[in-house]
Design an enzyme around this catalytic site. Sequence first.
Site, PDB file in Angstrom:
ATOM      1  CG  HIS A   1      -3.585   2.432   1.790  1.00 28.10           C
ATOM      2  ND1 HIS A   1      -4.102   2.449   0.971  1.00 28.10           N
ATOM      3  CD2 HIS A   1      -3.873   1.929   2.912  1.00 28.10           C
ATOM      4  CE1 HIS A   1      -4.442   1.072   0.987  1.00 28.10           C
ATOM      5  NE2 HIS A   1      -4.294   0.848   1.824  1.00 28.10           N
TER       6      HIS A   1
ATOM      7  CB  CYS B   1      -0.957  -0.363   0.937  1.00 26.34           C
ATOM      8  SG  CYS B   1      -1.894  -1.529   1.195  1.00 26.34           S
TER       9      CYS B   1
ATOM     10  CG  ASN C   1      -7.434  -1.134   0.310  1.00 27.98           C
ATOM     11  OD1 ASN C   1      -6.464  -1.247  -0.103  1.00 27.98           O
ATOM     12  ND2 ASN C   1      -6.814  -1.534   2.216  1.00 27.98           N
TER      13      ASN C   1
END
EC number: 2.3.1.180
Length: 335
Positions: free
Chosen positions: A256, A120, A286
């Site tokens: 993120h 990420c 996500n």
Amino acid sequence: MHTDAPQPLDVRITAIGTYVPSRILTNDELSRIVDTSDEWIIKRTGIRERRIAAVDEYCSDLCFGAVRDLLARYPGALEEVEHILVATSTPDTVFPSMAARVQGEFGIQGCGAADLQAACAGFESGIQLASGLIAAGLHRKILVIGAETLSKITDYTDRTTCILFGDGAGAVLMEAGSPGAMLGTLARSEGAGAHLLYRSALAPAIAGLPVTPSGCIVQEGREVYKWALTRVPKGIGQLLGRTGLSEADIDWFVPHSANLRMIEAICERSGLSPERTLTSAEYCGNTSAASIPLALDAGVRDGRVRPGHTLLLYGFGGGLTEAAVVLRWTLESVR
């Protein structure tokens, strides 16, 4: 701003593009697969839906889509690109790299290509690497892409993970130029926490601990949440200190988009405004390395992000790894 703040590198973002698959997976659909509900998911994550790649659509296809969007908005942008970096945890193939696939798809001649894997934090790691290569005089123009097809490695019987992940891609062009825009960076990793968030491959264990050999994402969500709420606010403070900036100097925080509730808590602990935070999780889920460029581009398209704004991009996740960039935005909005 302190007068002794470091001078910005003569590197800036000169084009941006994004792509998400057409298929939408809603919370209601997930509630028919696992024991969950729209209300439960929104309350705990803020996610309403996520984009899912087609069966025959892969990471390279998402990269191509993001670059085509960039080209449509900034014609001629790929001329004289000297290197391509793709951040992804879900490549079609380990080799050839997705960056090489992009080079071939768009016929960019005399161009280097490499993938990087920092989960990420991948997109920000790519920006850092590109900035260093440009500042060192090794290249003048680099294409950086963050792309993921996480749906292909998600266990849809595990409600703790399947409610989170989606697919998407974002691309930026970085070039040498003045005035400089890169104000500061931060990068660090805590490999001792590797077993808290992983996708198993060949090794039967991580740090001596056995892993689930499913090939899917496995995470200890509560422990990762606690780590992020401790480390990210501390990292923000350190990075602002390095650049001579205060929280009030940040026009847009772009973290993120792991979980919107997590981001709210990070903002509260770091003194950054939730109202000045750009996210992509609500409608994309996500998307790991793609989440920050997706959120950033949404702000560019609707005019919230404007030239002169100071942005803090902060990626964090598997590794456990963090990478952050503070930059001055110089690009005009092009829809």
